[in-house]
Design a protein around this motif. Sequence first.
Motif, mmCIF file in Angstrom:
data_model
loop_
_atom_site.group_PDB
_atom_site.id
_atom_site.type_symbol
_atom_site.label_atom_id
_atom_site.label_comp_id
_atom_site.label_asym_id
_atom_site.label_seq_id
_atom_site.Cartn_x
_atom_site.Cartn_y
_atom_site.Cartn_z
ATOM 1 N N THR A 17 0.848 -1.196 0.000
ATOM 2 C CA THR A 17 0.000 0.000 0.000
ATOM 3 C C THR A 17 0.881 1.243 0.000
ATOM 4 O O THR A 17 1.834 1.332 0.775
ATOM 5 C CB THR A 17 -0.904 -0.006 1.247
ATOM 6 N N CYS A 18 0.545 2.177 -0.873
ATOM 7 C CA CYS A 18 1.321 3.422 -0.950
ATOM 8 C C CYS A 18 1.177 4.186 0.378
ATOM 9 O O CYS A 18 0.061 4.434 0.837
ATOM 10 C CB CYS A 18 0.830 4.271 -2.111
ATOM 11 N N PRO A 19 2.300 4.566 1.009
ATOM 12 C CA PRO A 19 2.216 5.259 2.297
ATOM 13 C C PRO A 19 1.681 6.685 2.177
ATOM 14 O O PRO A 19 1.311 7.289 3.179
ATOM 15 C CB PRO A 19 3.673 5.274 2.777
ATOM 16 N N PHE A 20 1.625 7.202 0.958
ATOM 17 C CA PHE A 20 1.215 8.599 0.768
ATOM 18 C C PHE A 20 -0.258 8.712 0.359
ATOM 19 O O PHE A 20 -1.002 9.506 0.926
ATOM 20 C CB PHE A 20 2.117 9.270 -0.269
ATOM 21 N N CYS A 21 -0.682 7.920 -0.645
ATOM 22 C CA CYS A 21 -2.068 8.049 -1.119
ATOM 23 C C CYS A 21 -2.923 6.832 -0.764
ATOM 24 O O CYS A 21 -4.113 6.811 -1.056
ATOM 25 C CB CYS A 21 -2.083 8.289 -2.633
ATOM 26 N N LEU A 22 -2.311 5.794 -0.179
ATOM 27 C CA LEU A 22 -2.974 4.579 0.294
ATOM 28 C C LEU A 22 -3.528 3.703 -0.837
ATOM 29 O O LEU A 22 -4.285 2.771 -0.587
ATOM 30 C CB LEU A 22 -4.079 4.891 1.308
ATOM 31 N N GLU A 42 7.820 3.303 -7.857
ATOM 32 C CA GLU A 42 7.101 4.574 -7.938
ATOM 33 C C GLU A 42 5.603 4.297 -7.982
ATOM 34 O O GLU A 42 5.139 3.447 -8.760
ATOM 35 C CB GLU A 42 7.509 5.325 -9.211
ATOM 36 N N CYS A 43 4.842 5.010 -7.144
ATOM 37 C CA CYS A 43 3.385 4.851 -7.129
ATOM 38 C C CYS A 43 2.799 5.484 -8.392
ATOM 39 O O CYS A 43 3.090 6.652 -8.705
ATOM 40 C CB CYS A 43 2.803 5.508 -5.883
ATOM 41 N N GLY A 44 1.972 4.705 -9.104
ATOM 42 C CA GLY A 44 1.370 5.198 -10.342
ATOM 43 C C GLY A 44 0.319 6.268 -10.096
ATOM 44 O O GLY A 44 -0.052 7.006 -11.008
ATOM 45 N N ASN A 45 -0.167 6.345 -8.877
ATOM 46 C CA ASN A 45 -1.205 7.323 -8.563
ATOM 47 C C ASN A 45 -0.623 8.665 -8.136
ATOM 48 O O ASN A 45 -0.933 9.705 -8.725
ATOM 49 C CB ASN A 45 -2.118 6.758 -7.478
ATOM 50 N N CYS A 46 0.241 8.653 -7.103
ATOM 51 C CA CYS A 46 0.708 9.942 -6.536
ATOM 52 C C CYS A 46 2.166 10.237 -6.842
ATOM 53 O O CYS A 46 2.677 11.276 -6.443
ATOM 54 C CB CYS A 46 0.471 9.961 -5.032
ATOM 55 N N LYS A 47 2.859 9.298 -7.518
ATOM 56 C CA LYS A 47 4.277 9.477 -7.880
ATOM 57 C C LYS A 47 5.201 9.521 -6.664
ATOM 58 O O LYS A 47 6.302 10.052 -6.749
ATOM 59 C CB LYS A 47 4.495 10.745 -8.740
HETATM 60 ZN ZN LIG Z 1 0.653 6.839 -3.967
#
Ligand SMILES: [Zn+2]
Length: 219
Positions: A24-29, A57-62
Motif C-alpha cells: 500500500t502506498c504510504p502517501f495516497c494509500l 514509484e506509485c502510479g497514482n501519486c508518484k
Molecule cells: Zn501513492
Amino acid sequence: MDSWWRLGENDGYHGNELAVNQITCPFCLEQGNYKLAHHREKSKPNSQKILNFDTYECGNCKGYVLVLWSASEFGSGFHNYHVLPWPLRIDTYPNYWPESVGRFWIQAKRNLIQENWDAASLMARSALQAAIRDSKAEGNNLKQEIEYLAREGILPPIMKEWSDALRELGNVSAHPLPDQPPTNPQDASDIVNFLDFLLEYLYTLPHRINEYRKRGDKK
Ligand SMILES: [Zn+2]
C-alpha cells in the motif's frame, strides 16, 4: 531473524517474486499500483541467495517506496520483504485472525493514532473479548472466560494478568461513572500494545508453527 540473508527463508508470502500488489502506498494509500524505478541486488557468496534493493514509484501519486526483498534460496516458494516508508494508517490485519478480532483491533489502533484514548481502550477490550470467545472459553462474563483459559493452560499467567488489566481498563470506558476522568494516554497505548502481544501469542505464533510444519511435512 538473525541475518538479512535469512530474509524470506523462514516465513513470508507465497511466490518467488515480490508481491508488489500487496504493498500500500504510504502517501495516497492506493494498493499495488507501482512501477519499478530502480533495482539493485546483492548476492551471497557461494550461494543462490539474492537480496533485492528496489525502488517503486506509485502510479497514482508518484511517491516512492524502498523495498528490500528476497526469495527463499532453496525454492520453497516463499519470499519476504520490508518496505520504507509504510502507511501510518492501519487498514489490514493478518488474514488468519478472526474477522471480529481484526475489526476491533484496527479500530483500537486508529483511535490511538487519533488520540481518542477512551475509544482505543474500549476497542481493545472488544478485540480481547472477541479473541477470548473465539478460543471457546467458558464462563458467564469476560472475567470468568479469562480465568477459564488460564486454568486450561491456553493463557500463561502473565498473559492472564495483562488480559485482566485490559479488561478492567476497557470496562471503565464501557461503563463510565458520572465524573469519570479520561483514560490516561499511556494506559491506552500500553493496553493496545498488550493486545498486540496477546494476538501474536494466540494467532501469529500458531500460524507460523503451522507454516513451518507444512514446509517440510514435519509432524
Ligand atoms: Zn501513492
